[in-house]
Design an enzyme around this catalytic site. Structure first.
Site, PDB file in Angstrom:
ATOM      1  N   ASP A 128      -0.897   9.661  -7.526  1.00 14.46           N
ATOM      2  CA  ASP A 128      -2.350   9.494  -7.676  1.00 14.46           C
ATOM      3  C   ASP A 128      -2.819   9.272  -9.112  1.00 14.46           C
ATOM      4  OD1 ASP A 128      -2.516   9.872  -4.981  1.00 14.46           O
ATOM      5  OD2 ASP A 128      -3.223  11.931  -5.087  1.00 14.46           O
ATOM      6  N   ARG A 155      -2.123 -11.495   0.846  1.00 10.16           N
ATOM      7  CA  ARG A 155      -2.850 -12.640   0.262  1.00 10.16           C
ATOM      8  C   ARG A 155      -2.394 -13.956   0.901  1.00 10.16           C
ATOM      9  NH1 ARG A 155      -7.367 -13.187  -2.473  1.00 10.16           N
ATOM     10  NH2 ARG A 155      -6.881 -11.562  -3.964  1.00 10.16           N
ATOM     11  N   ILE A 251       4.111   4.396   2.852  1.00  9.95           N
ATOM     12  CA  ILE A 251       5.049   3.517   2.130  1.00  9.95           C
ATOM     13  C   ILE A 251       4.743   3.582   0.628  1.00  9.95           C
ATOM     14  CG2 ILE A 251       5.434   1.858   4.023  1.00  9.95           C
ATOM     15  CD1 ILE A 251       3.720  -0.117   2.300  1.00  9.95           C
TER      16      ILE A 251
HETATM   17  O1  F6P Z   1      -1.085  13.475  -3.505  1.00 10.43           O
HETATM   18  C1  F6P Z   1      -0.417  12.353  -3.135  1.00 10.43           C
HETATM   19  C2  F6P Z   1      -0.944  11.807  -1.835  1.00 10.43           C
HETATM   20  O2  F6P Z   1      -0.102  10.754  -1.441  1.00 10.43           O
HETATM   21  C3  F6P Z   1      -2.406  11.357  -1.856  1.00 10.43           C
HETATM   22  O3  F6P Z   1      -2.591  10.088  -2.406  1.00 10.43           O
HETATM   23  C4  F6P Z   1      -2.758  11.408  -0.397  1.00 10.43           C
HETATM   24  O4  F6P Z   1      -4.136  11.585  -0.236  1.00 10.43           O
HETATM   25  C5  F6P Z   1      -2.001  12.604   0.073  1.00 10.43           C
HETATM   26  O5  F6P Z   1      -0.913  12.767  -0.805  1.00 10.43           O
HETATM   27  C6  F6P Z   1      -1.483  12.535   1.490  1.00 10.43           C
HETATM   28  O6  F6P Z   1      -0.860  13.737   1.751  1.00 10.43           O
HETATM   29  P1  F6P Z   1       0.007  14.051   3.045  1.00 10.43           P
HETATM   30  O7  F6P Z   1       1.265  13.259   2.948  1.00 10.43           O
HETATM   31  O8  F6P Z   1       0.241  15.510   2.965  1.00 10.43           O
HETATM   32  O9  F6P Z   1      -0.829  13.636   4.197  1.00 10.43           O
END
Ligand code: F6P
Length: 322
Positions: A128, A155, A251
Protein backbone atom coordinates in the site's frame (compact mmCIF):
# COMPACT_ATOMS: atom_id res chain seq x y z
CA UNK A 1 21.30 -9.15 22.51
CA UNK A 2 21.84 -12.85 22.01
CA UNK A 3 18.65 -13.90 20.30
CA UNK A 4 16.16 -12.01 18.14
CA UNK A 5 12.83 -12.99 16.64
CA UNK A 6 11.54 -12.08 13.20
CA UNK A 7 7.96 -12.14 11.98
CA UNK A 8 5.89 -11.01 9.03
CA UNK A 9 2.42 -9.68 9.73
CA UNK A 10 -0.66 -8.33 7.89
CA UNK A 11 -0.97 -8.61 4.12
CA UNK A 12 2.00 -10.32 2.47
CA UNK A 13 4.08 -8.18 0.13
CA UNK A 14 6.66 -9.05 -2.52
CA UNK A 15 10.08 -8.59 -0.92
CA UNK A 16 9.16 -9.83 2.56
CA UNK A 17 11.35 -12.89 1.98
CA UNK A 18 14.26 -10.72 0.91
CA UNK A 19 13.85 -8.80 4.18
CA UNK A 20 13.77 -12.03 6.22
CA UNK A 21 16.93 -13.24 4.49
CA UNK A 22 18.70 -9.99 5.26
CA UNK A 23 17.62 -9.99 8.92
CA UNK A 24 18.80 -13.58 9.38
CA UNK A 25 22.13 -13.15 7.63
CA UNK A 26 22.98 -9.84 9.28
CA UNK A 27 22.11 -11.16 12.74
CA UNK A 28 24.05 -14.39 12.18
CA UNK A 29 27.08 -12.41 11.08
CA UNK A 30 26.82 -10.39 14.31
CA UNK A 31 26.73 -13.62 16.33
CA UNK A 32 23.04 -13.26 17.19
CA UNK A 33 20.69 -16.25 17.04
CA UNK A 34 17.44 -15.87 15.06
CA UNK A 35 14.06 -17.41 15.75
CA UNK A 36 11.42 -17.19 13.02
CA UNK A 37 7.88 -16.66 14.29
CA UNK A 38 5.17 -18.14 12.10
CA UNK A 39 1.91 -16.41 11.13
CA UNK A 40 2.79 -13.00 12.61
CA UNK A 41 1.27 -12.18 15.99
CA UNK A 42 -0.86 -15.34 15.81
CA UNK A 43 2.35 -17.37 15.95
CA UNK A 44 3.60 -15.33 18.88
CA UNK A 45 0.37 -16.02 20.74
CA UNK A 46 0.45 -19.75 19.95
CA UNK A 47 4.20 -20.24 20.34
CA UNK A 48 4.78 -21.26 16.70
CA UNK A 49 8.47 -20.74 16.06
CA UNK A 50 11.29 -22.11 13.93
CA UNK A 51 15.04 -21.57 14.26
CA UNK A 52 16.56 -19.80 11.27
CA UNK A 53 20.13 -19.78 10.09
CA UNK A 54 21.91 -18.56 6.97
CA UNK A 55 21.08 -21.77 5.09
CA UNK A 56 17.35 -21.61 5.93
CA UNK A 57 17.09 -18.42 3.90
CA UNK A 58 18.96 -19.60 0.81
CA UNK A 59 17.26 -18.85 -2.50
CA UNK A 60 14.36 -16.88 -1.08
CA UNK A 61 15.41 -13.38 -2.19
CA UNK A 62 13.31 -13.64 -5.37
CA UNK A 63 10.32 -15.51 -3.95
CA UNK A 64 6.96 -13.82 -3.45
CA UNK A 65 4.90 -14.23 -0.27
CA UNK A 66 6.63 -14.95 3.02
CA UNK A 67 8.25 -18.19 4.15
CA UNK A 68 7.20 -17.30 7.71
CA UNK A 69 3.56 -17.01 6.63
CA UNK A 70 1.46 -14.12 7.82
CA UNK A 71 -1.90 -13.34 9.39
CA UNK A 72 -4.08 -10.55 10.72
CA UNK A 73 -4.51 -11.35 14.39
CA UNK A 74 -7.71 -10.27 16.13
CA UNK A 75 -6.58 -11.93 19.35
CA UNK A 76 -3.45 -9.80 19.53
CA UNK A 77 -5.67 -6.71 19.79
CA UNK A 78 -6.73 -7.94 23.26
CA UNK A 79 -4.69 -7.71 26.49
CA UNK A 80 -5.07 -11.48 26.92
CA UNK A 81 -3.61 -12.10 23.46
CA UNK A 82 -0.73 -9.72 24.09
CA UNK A 83 0.02 -11.45 27.39
CA UNK A 84 0.31 -14.80 25.62
CA UNK A 85 2.58 -13.26 22.97
CA UNK A 86 4.86 -11.77 25.63
CA UNK A 87 4.99 -15.17 27.36
CA UNK A 88 6.24 -16.79 24.13
CA UNK A 89 8.87 -14.07 23.78
CA UNK A 90 10.10 -14.55 27.37
CA UNK A 91 9.99 -18.37 27.29
CA UNK A 92 12.05 -18.43 24.10
CA UNK A 93 14.63 -15.99 25.44
CA UNK A 94 13.97 -13.49 22.64
CA UNK A 95 15.75 -10.20 23.41
CA UNK A 96 14.32 -8.21 20.50
CA UNK A 97 12.01 -8.50 17.50
CA UNK A 98 12.04 -7.40 13.89
CA UNK A 99 8.47 -6.86 12.71
CA UNK A 100 7.99 -6.84 8.94
CA UNK A 101 4.57 -5.45 8.07
CA UNK A 102 2.37 -2.43 7.54
CA UNK A 103 0.24 -0.03 9.47
CA UNK A 104 -1.71 -2.49 11.63
CA UNK A 105 1.41 -4.55 12.36
CA UNK A 106 3.28 -1.47 13.56
CA UNK A 107 0.44 -0.42 15.82
CA UNK A 108 0.81 -3.86 17.44
CA UNK A 109 4.59 -3.51 17.57
CA UNK A 110 4.19 -0.12 19.24
CA UNK A 111 2.03 -1.69 21.96
CA UNK A 112 4.66 -4.40 22.50
CA UNK A 113 7.31 -1.71 22.91
CA UNK A 114 5.41 0.84 25.00
CA UNK A 115 3.17 -1.32 27.13
CA UNK A 116 5.14 -4.54 27.50
CA UNK A 117 8.74 -3.37 27.18
CA UNK A 118 9.48 -5.73 24.27
CA UNK A 119 12.22 -4.15 22.19
CA UNK A 120 11.43 -4.17 18.48
CA UNK A 121 12.19 -2.45 15.20
CA UNK A 122 9.97 -2.49 12.09
CA UNK A 123 10.61 -3.01 8.41
CA UNK A 124 7.79 -1.50 6.32
CA UNK A 125 6.46 -4.34 4.18
CA UNK A 126 3.18 -3.52 2.48
CA UNK A 127 2.07 -3.01 -1.10
CA UNK A 128 0.00 0.00 0.00
CA UNK A 129 2.91 2.43 0.63
CA UNK A 130 0.64 3.99 3.23
CA UNK A 131 3.13 4.77 5.99
CA UNK A 132 4.31 8.30 6.70
CA UNK A 133 7.96 9.33 6.62
CA UNK A 134 9.11 6.66 4.22
CA UNK A 135 9.27 7.27 0.50
CA UNK A 136 8.69 3.58 -0.21
CA UNK A 137 7.60 0.40 1.51
CA UNK A 138 8.77 -3.08 0.54
CA UNK A 139 6.37 -4.49 -2.06
CA UNK A 140 4.84 -1.30 -3.45
CA UNK A 141 7.05 -1.16 -6.52
CA UNK A 142 6.32 -4.74 -7.61
CA UNK A 143 2.63 -4.29 -6.96
CA UNK A 144 2.41 -1.17 -9.11
CA UNK A 145 4.19 -3.06 -11.91
CA UNK A 146 1.71 -5.94 -11.59
CA UNK A 147 -1.21 -3.52 -11.89
CA UNK A 148 0.47 -1.72 -14.77
CA UNK A 149 0.90 -4.99 -16.64
CA UNK A 150 -2.85 -5.61 -16.22
CA UNK A 151 -3.73 -2.05 -17.33
CA UNK A 152 -1.57 -2.41 -20.44
CA UNK A 153 -3.37 -5.64 -21.35
CA UNK A 154 -6.79 -4.17 -20.65
CA UNK A 155 -5.82 -1.13 -22.76
CA UNK A 156 -5.55 -3.44 -25.80
CA UNK A 157 -9.16 -4.51 -25.50
CA UNK A 158 -10.30 -1.02 -24.40
CA UNK A 159 -9.05 0.53 -27.60
CA UNK A 160 -10.14 -2.37 -29.78
CA UNK A 161 -13.70 -2.42 -28.46
CA UNK A 162 -14.02 1.26 -27.58
CA UNK A 163 -15.36 0.57 -24.15
CA UNK A 164 -14.98 2.10 -20.72
CA UNK A 165 -13.25 -0.03 -18.09
CA UNK A 166 -13.26 0.59 -14.37
CA UNK A 167 -10.30 -1.18 -12.78
CA UNK A 168 -10.37 -1.61 -9.00
CA UNK A 169 -6.99 -1.83 -7.28
CA UNK A 170 -5.98 -2.27 -3.65
CA UNK A 171 -5.58 0.58 -1.19
CA UNK A 172 -8.21 1.09 1.48
CA UNK A 173 -6.90 4.42 2.74
CA UNK A 174 -4.22 5.56 0.34
CA UNK A 175 -4.34 5.95 -3.44
CA UNK A 176 -0.65 5.07 -4.01
CA UNK A 177 -1.19 1.99 -6.20
CA UNK A 178 -4.05 3.62 -8.09
CA UNK A 179 -2.32 6.90 -8.77
CA UNK A 180 1.04 5.40 -9.76
CA UNK A 181 -0.37 2.69 -12.00
CA UNK A 182 -2.99 5.10 -13.36
CA UNK A 183 -0.35 7.63 -14.34
CA UNK A 184 2.01 5.03 -15.77
CA UNK A 185 -0.84 3.32 -17.64
CA UNK A 186 -2.20 6.55 -19.13
CA UNK A 187 -5.55 6.24 -17.32
CA UNK A 188 -8.16 8.87 -18.02
CA UNK A 189 -9.35 9.00 -14.40
CA UNK A 190 -8.21 7.84 -10.97
CA UNK A 191 -10.57 7.71 -8.01
CA UNK A 192 -9.02 8.14 -4.54
CA UNK A 193 -10.24 6.92 -1.14
CA UNK A 194 -12.23 9.65 0.51
CA UNK A 195 -13.04 11.33 -2.80
CA UNK A 196 -16.68 12.18 -3.50
CA UNK A 197 -17.31 10.66 -6.93
CA UNK A 198 -18.71 13.41 -9.13
CA UNK A 199 -20.72 11.32 -11.60
CA UNK A 200 -22.14 14.38 -13.40
CA UNK A 201 -18.61 15.67 -14.12
CA UNK A 202 -17.39 12.22 -15.16
CA UNK A 203 -20.34 11.76 -17.51
CA UNK A 204 -19.76 15.19 -19.05
CA UNK A 205 -16.05 14.46 -19.56
CA UNK A 206 -16.73 11.08 -21.17
CA UNK A 207 -19.48 12.44 -23.43
CA UNK A 208 -17.43 15.46 -24.55
CA UNK A 209 -14.38 13.26 -25.19
CA UNK A 210 -16.45 10.94 -27.37
CA UNK A 211 -17.68 13.91 -29.34
CA UNK A 212 -14.02 14.80 -29.97
CA UNK A 213 -13.35 11.24 -31.19
CA UNK A 214 -11.86 9.74 -28.02
CA UNK A 215 -13.84 6.55 -27.62
CA UNK A 216 -12.15 4.55 -24.87
CA UNK A 217 -11.57 5.27 -21.19
CA UNK A 218 -9.79 3.63 -18.31
CA UNK A 219 -10.78 4.61 -14.79
CA UNK A 220 -8.57 3.25 -12.00
CA UNK A 221 -10.34 3.14 -8.66
CA UNK A 222 -8.75 2.56 -5.26
CA UNK A 223 -10.81 0.02 -3.34
CA UNK A 224 -11.25 2.66 -0.61
CA UNK A 225 -13.01 4.94 -3.11
CA UNK A 226 -15.74 2.47 -3.98
CA UNK A 227 -16.51 -0.71 -5.85
CA UNK A 228 -15.68 -1.00 -9.55
CA UNK A 229 -18.90 -2.94 -10.06
CA UNK A 230 -21.11 -0.22 -8.55
CA UNK A 231 -19.21 2.61 -10.25
CA UNK A 232 -19.32 0.98 -13.69
CA UNK A 233 -23.07 0.32 -13.36
CA UNK A 234 -23.67 3.96 -12.50
CA UNK A 235 -21.52 5.31 -15.35
CA UNK A 236 -23.15 2.87 -17.75
CA UNK A 237 -26.59 4.03 -16.64
CA UNK A 238 -25.71 7.71 -17.02
CA UNK A 239 -23.86 7.51 -20.33
CA UNK A 240 -25.66 4.61 -21.97
CA UNK A 241 -22.24 3.15 -22.85
CA UNK A 242 -20.75 -0.30 -22.37
CA UNK A 243 -18.84 0.00 -19.07
CA UNK A 244 -17.01 -3.05 -17.65
CA UNK A 245 -15.67 -3.54 -14.13
CA UNK A 246 -12.45 -5.40 -13.36
CA UNK A 247 -11.36 -6.19 -9.81
CA UNK A 248 -7.68 -7.11 -9.81
CA UNK A 249 -7.69 -8.45 -6.24
CA UNK A 250 -4.88 -10.44 -4.70
CA UNK A 251 -2.77 -10.85 -7.82
CA UNK A 252 -1.48 -7.43 -6.73
CA UNK A 253 0.24 -9.00 -3.73
CA UNK A 254 1.85 -11.92 -5.52
CA UNK A 255 4.83 -12.53 -7.73
CA UNK A 256 8.57 -12.29 -7.56
CA UNK A 257 9.74 -8.95 -6.12
CA UNK A 258 11.30 -6.57 -8.62
CA UNK A 259 14.86 -5.27 -8.22
CA UNK A 260 13.77 -2.16 -6.28
CA UNK A 261 11.86 -4.18 -3.71
CA UNK A 262 14.68 -6.71 -3.29
CA UNK A 263 17.24 -3.96 -2.77
CA UNK A 264 15.00 -2.00 -0.40
CA UNK A 265 14.08 -5.10 1.63
CA UNK A 266 17.69 -6.21 1.86
CA UNK A 267 18.96 -2.80 2.98
CA UNK A 268 16.11 -2.33 5.46
CA UNK A 269 16.33 -5.81 6.99
CA UNK A 270 20.01 -5.46 7.86
CA UNK A 271 19.48 -1.91 9.07
CA UNK A 272 16.72 -3.05 11.42
CA UNK A 273 19.00 -5.64 13.02
CA UNK A 274 21.80 -3.08 13.40
CA UNK A 275 19.32 -0.66 15.00
CA UNK A 276 18.08 -3.29 17.47
CA UNK A 277 21.66 -4.15 18.43
CA UNK A 278 22.39 -0.46 19.01
CA UNK A 279 19.48 -0.35 21.46
CA UNK A 280 16.75 1.28 19.34
CA UNK A 281 13.13 0.24 19.79
CA UNK A 282 9.61 1.47 18.95
CA UNK A 283 10.76 2.65 15.54
CA UNK A 284 10.53 1.55 11.93
CA UNK A 285 13.24 1.72 9.34
CA UNK A 286 12.26 4.22 6.64
CA UNK A 287 13.82 5.54 3.48
CA UNK A 288 13.88 9.29 2.94
CA UNK A 289 15.61 10.69 -0.12
CA UNK A 290 17.72 7.54 -0.52
CA UNK A 291 18.82 7.51 3.11
CA UNK A 292 17.75 4.94 5.69
CA UNK A 293 16.48 6.50 8.91
CA UNK A 294 14.49 5.42 11.96
CA UNK A 295 10.99 6.83 12.49
CA UNK A 296 8.82 6.33 15.61
CA UNK A 297 5.86 4.03 14.95
CA UNK A 298 3.35 6.74 15.91
CA UNK A 299 4.65 9.06 13.20
CA UNK A 300 4.78 6.33 10.56
CA UNK A 301 1.25 5.17 11.32
CA UNK A 302 -0.59 8.44 11.81
CA UNK A 303 1.20 11.27 10.00
CA UNK A 304 1.02 11.04 6.21
CA UNK A 305 0.58 14.58 4.95
CA UNK A 306 3.47 14.74 2.52
CA UNK A 307 1.94 11.97 0.39
CA UNK A 308 -1.33 13.85 0.03
CA UNK A 309 0.46 16.69 -1.75
CA UNK A 310 2.34 14.28 -4.01
CA UNK A 311 -0.81 12.35 -4.90
CA UNK A 312 -2.72 15.56 -5.64
CA UNK A 313 0.07 16.70 -7.98
CA UNK A 314 0.18 13.33 -9.77
CA UNK A 315 -3.59 13.44 -10.15
CA UNK A 316 -3.33 16.91 -11.66
CA UNK A 317 -0.84 15.56 -14.22
CA UNK A 318 -3.09 12.58 -15.04
CA UNK A 319 -6.00 14.89 -15.77
CA UNK A 320 -3.87 17.36 -17.68
CA UNK A 321 -2.58 14.65 -20.01
CA UNK A 322 -5.69 12.51 -20.41
O1 F6P B 1 -2.56 -4.17 3.31
C1 F6P B 1 -2.39 -4.74 2.09
C2 F6P B 1 -3.71 -5.06 1.44
O2 F6P B 1 -3.46 -5.79 0.27
C3 F6P B 1 -4.61 -3.85 1.15
O3 F6P B 1 -4.26 -3.17 -0.02
C4 F6P B 1 -5.96 -4.49 1.06
O4 F6P B 1 -6.96 -3.55 1.36
C5 F6P B 1 -5.88 -5.55 2.11
O5 F6P B 1 -4.52 -5.87 2.27
C6 F6P B 1 -6.66 -6.81 1.82
O6 F6P B 1 -6.50 -7.64 2.91
P1 F6P B 1 -6.97 -9.16 2.98
O7 F6P B 1 -6.08 -9.94 2.08
O8 F6P B 1 -6.80 -9.51 4.41
O9 F6P B 1 -8.37 -9.16 2.52
Amino acid sequence: MRKIGVLTSGGDAPGMNAAIRSVVRKATREGVEVLGILRGYEGLINGETMPLNSRSVSNIIGRGGTILKTARSKEFETRAGQEKAVKTIKENGIDGLVVIGGNGSFQGANILDKEWGIRNVGVPGTIDNDLGYTDYTVGCSTSVDTVLDAIDKIRDTVSSMERIYVIEVMGRQEPYIAVMSGLAGGAEEVLFPGMEIDYAKLTKEITEARARGKRSWIIVVSEGAGSAIVISEEIGRLTGLDVRPIVLGHIQRGGSPDASDRVLATCMGGYAVAALLKGHSGVTVSIQRRELVLVPYEKACFERDKDRKLHAELYRIIKELS
